[in-house]
Enzyme design. Structure first.
Site, PDB file in Angstrom:
ATOM      1  N   TYR A   1     -14.989   0.678   5.771  1.00  0.00           N
ATOM      2  CA  TYR A   1     -14.280  -0.264   4.892  1.00  0.00           C
ATOM      3  C   TYR A   1     -14.817  -1.690   5.064  1.00  0.00           C
ATOM      4  O   TYR A   1     -15.161  -2.373   4.087  1.00  0.00           O
ATOM      5  CB  TYR A   1     -12.799  -0.185   5.236  1.00  0.00           C
ATOM      6  CG  TYR A   1     -11.907  -1.255   4.665  1.00  0.00           C
ATOM      7  CD1 TYR A   1     -11.543  -1.235   3.323  1.00  0.00           C
ATOM      8  CD2 TYR A   1     -11.401  -2.266   5.486  1.00  0.00           C
ATOM      9  CE1 TYR A   1     -10.699  -2.214   2.819  1.00  0.00           C
ATOM     10  CE2 TYR A   1     -10.563  -3.243   4.986  1.00  0.00           C
ATOM     11  CZ  TYR A   1     -10.218  -3.219   3.646  1.00  0.00           C
ATOM     12  OH  TYR A   1      -9.382  -4.184   3.144  1.00  0.00           O
TER      13      TYR A   1
HETATM   14  P1  NDP Z   1      -1.675  -1.835  -1.860  1.00  0.00           P
HETATM   15  O1  NDP Z   1      -1.889  -0.449  -1.349  1.00  0.00           O
HETATM   16  O2  NDP Z   1      -0.346  -2.466  -1.674  1.00  0.00           O
HETATM   17  O3  NDP Z   1      -2.025  -1.895  -3.432  1.00  0.00           O
HETATM   18  C1  NDP Z   1      -3.242  -1.385  -3.866  1.00  0.00           C
HETATM   19  C2  NDP Z   1      -3.439  -1.677  -5.339  1.00  0.00           C
HETATM   20  O4  NDP Z   1      -4.728  -1.173  -5.730  1.00  0.00           O
HETATM   21  C3  NDP Z   1      -2.413  -0.978  -6.219  1.00  0.00           C
HETATM   22  O5  NDP Z   1      -2.172  -1.781  -7.358  1.00  0.00           O
HETATM   23  C4  NDP Z   1      -3.138   0.319  -6.611  1.00  0.00           C
HETATM   24  O6  NDP Z   1      -2.699   0.871  -7.851  1.00  0.00           O
HETATM   25  C5  NDP Z   1      -4.569  -0.160  -6.732  1.00  0.00           C
HETATM   26  N1  NDP Z   1      -5.520   0.929  -6.492  1.00  0.00           N
HETATM   27  C6  NDP Z   1      -5.621   1.719  -5.397  1.00  0.00           C
HETATM   28  N2  NDP Z   1      -6.600   2.634  -5.568  1.00  0.00           N
HETATM   29  C7  NDP Z   1      -7.120   2.411  -6.792  1.00  0.00           C
HETATM   30  C8  NDP Z   1      -8.129   3.027  -7.560  1.00  0.00           C
HETATM   31  N3  NDP Z   1      -8.830   4.094  -7.104  1.00  0.00           N
HETATM   32  N4  NDP Z   1      -8.412   2.531  -8.782  1.00  0.00           N
HETATM   33  C9  NDP Z   1      -7.725   1.480  -9.255  1.00  0.00           C
HETATM   34  N5  NDP Z   1      -6.737   0.852  -8.597  1.00  0.00           N
HETATM   35  C10 NDP Z   1      -6.437   1.316  -7.381  1.00  0.00           C
HETATM   36  O7  NDP Z   1      -2.827  -2.694  -1.163  1.00  0.00           O
HETATM   37  P2  NDP Z   1      -2.925  -4.291  -0.961  1.00  0.00           P
HETATM   38  O8  NDP Z   1      -2.276  -4.978  -2.063  1.00  0.00           O
HETATM   39  O9  NDP Z   1      -2.510  -4.603   0.413  1.00  0.00           O
HETATM   40  O10 NDP Z   1      -4.515  -4.482  -1.019  1.00  0.00           O
HETATM   41  C11 NDP Z   1      -5.141  -5.082  -2.132  1.00  0.00           C
HETATM   42  C12 NDP Z   1      -6.527  -5.537  -1.747  1.00  0.00           C
HETATM   43  O11 NDP Z   1      -6.460  -6.390  -0.623  1.00  0.00           O
HETATM   44  C13 NDP Z   1      -7.487  -4.397  -1.364  1.00  0.00           C
HETATM   45  O12 NDP Z   1      -8.779  -4.661  -1.872  1.00  0.00           O
HETATM   46  C14 NDP Z   1      -7.511  -4.468   0.162  1.00  0.00           C
HETATM   47  O13 NDP Z   1      -8.721  -3.970   0.670  1.00  0.00           O
HETATM   48  C15 NDP Z   1      -7.353  -5.955   0.393  1.00  0.00           C
HETATM   49  N6  NDP Z   1      -6.807  -6.346   1.693  1.00  0.00           N
HETATM   50  C16 NDP Z   1      -5.550  -5.961   2.093  1.00  0.00           C
HETATM   51  C17 NDP Z   1      -5.071  -6.361   3.330  1.00  0.00           C
HETATM   52  C18 NDP Z   1      -3.710  -5.963   3.836  1.00  0.00           C
HETATM   53  O14 NDP Z   1      -3.467  -6.089   5.061  1.00  0.00           O
HETATM   54  N7  NDP Z   1      -2.790  -5.507   2.994  1.00  0.00           N
HETATM   55  C19 NDP Z   1      -5.872  -7.206   4.227  1.00  0.00           C
HETATM   56  C20 NDP Z   1      -7.154  -7.555   3.698  1.00  0.00           C
HETATM   57  C21 NDP Z   1      -7.600  -7.139   2.478  1.00  0.00           C
HETATM   58  P3  NDP Z   1      -1.450   1.908  -7.915  1.00  0.00           P
HETATM   59  O15 NDP Z   1      -0.233   1.134  -7.466  1.00  0.00           O
HETATM   60  O16 NDP Z   1      -1.340   2.327  -9.351  1.00  0.00           O
HETATM   61  O17 NDP Z   1      -1.781   3.000  -6.979  1.00  0.00           O
END
Ligand code: NDP
Length: 250
Positions: A155
């Site tokens: 990742y």
């Molecule tokens: P969540 O799991 O809360 O939300 C993920 C979001 O991405 C949802 O809207 C989901 O849609 C969407 N998603 C997941 N898989 C896919 C896919 N295959 N195609 C399209 N959309 C997809 O995660 P976060 O909000 O925490 O994370 C968001 C971003 O932030 C990511 O890129 C993550 O790597 C990054 N990040 C997060 C951190 C954390 O600690 N939370 C720290 C650092 C970076 P649906 O709801 O419809 O499934």
């Protein structure tokens, strides 16, 4: 005419918080969801309650080959608002993974690449002529590119690539006055990685001990930072990685 943003992964977590923070600033958003259509429609209603507009479109960033169809849908969504371009693109959608260098499967590596780099690269490529000159692109990385979190090797490596991509893209888009930055959130309490930061007491405590401000981040804190980086006040920030973590592992 107000500004229009496109945010991937706006149904939950950081993306949802960004959509709502933008709505509070009067920005209309077309955002995507993957599996959670119901949650996405609830976000549309929340945006409307704030006096802004939103549309939710389906997108699976693990399938970059579907992006051509997605972009056609996006153009249709823009036309519904009588616009042909948008101002801000936030590449946020994503999932985490847990593996070591020794046991990362080819499938996992390919999925991480498809979601966190290939789809971002291609979505930008396919929407470049739809982004307004003077607009903004904001990619989403992670604190894990600066410090090591055991088990996050696949990742974090690919998130690292998006940081390099950001700098190159900022240089290329300079003549069009489009800024390109990458936000690197620290551990934030969302559903991410099975909700580990939020729900796993041991992990939550370990994160809290590693953050200067003494706790993990909340989604709204990242959403506000996203809206802030897209604001006019931040117009001279370009090609930068901005870590937003409350001071994690300083
Ligand atoms: P969540 O799991 O809360 O939300 C993920 C979001 O991405 C949802 O809207 C989901 O849609 C969407 N998603 C997941 N898989 C896919 C896919 N295959 N195609 C399209 N959309 C997809 O995660 P976060 O909000 O925490 O994370 C968001 C971003 O932030 C990511 O890129 C993550 O790597 C990054 N990040 C997060 C951190 C954390 O600690 N939370 C720290 C650092 C970076 P649906 O709801 O419809 O499934």
């Amino acid at each position: 005419m107000g500004k229009v943003a496109v945010v991937t992964g706006g149904s939950r977590g950081l993306g949802k918080a960004a959509v709502l923070a933008l709505a509070k600033r009067g920005v209309d958003t077309i955002f995507t969801y993957h599996r959670n259509a119901t949650a996405a429609h609830a976000v549309v209603a929340q945006v409307q309650a704030l006096g802004a507009k939103a549309q939710a479109l389906h997108l699976d960033v693990s399938k970059p080959e579907t992006l051509d169809d997605f972009v056609i849908t996006l153009h249709t969504a823009l036309r519904e608002w009588n616009v042909s371009t948008f101002d801000f693109l936030v590449n946020n959608a994503g999932i985490g993974s847990y593996s070591t260098a020794a046991d990362t499967s080819v499938e996992l590596l390919d999925t991480m690449y498809a979601i966190h780099l290939k789809s971002v690269f291609l979505l930008v490529q396919k929407t470049l002529d739809t982004i307004t000159d003077g607009g903004r692109i904001l990619n989403v990385s992670t604190g894990l590119t600066r410090f090591v979190g055991p088990g996050h090797i696949a990742y974090a490596c690919i998130k690292g690539a998006i940081e390099v991509y950001t700098r190159y893209l900022a240089q290329e888009l300079g003549p069009r006055k489009i800024t390109v930055n990458v936000i690197a959130p620290g551990a934030t309490a969302t559903d991410f990685n099975g909700g580990a930061v939020r729900d796993n007491e041991v992990y939550n405590k370990a994160v809290s001990n590693a953050v200067a401000l003494g706790r993990p981040g909340q989604a709204e804190e990242i959403g506000d930072a996203v809206a802030c980086l897209l604001s006019d006040e931040c117009r001279w920030i370009n090609g930068e990685r901005v870590e937003v973590s409350g001071g994690q592992r300083l």
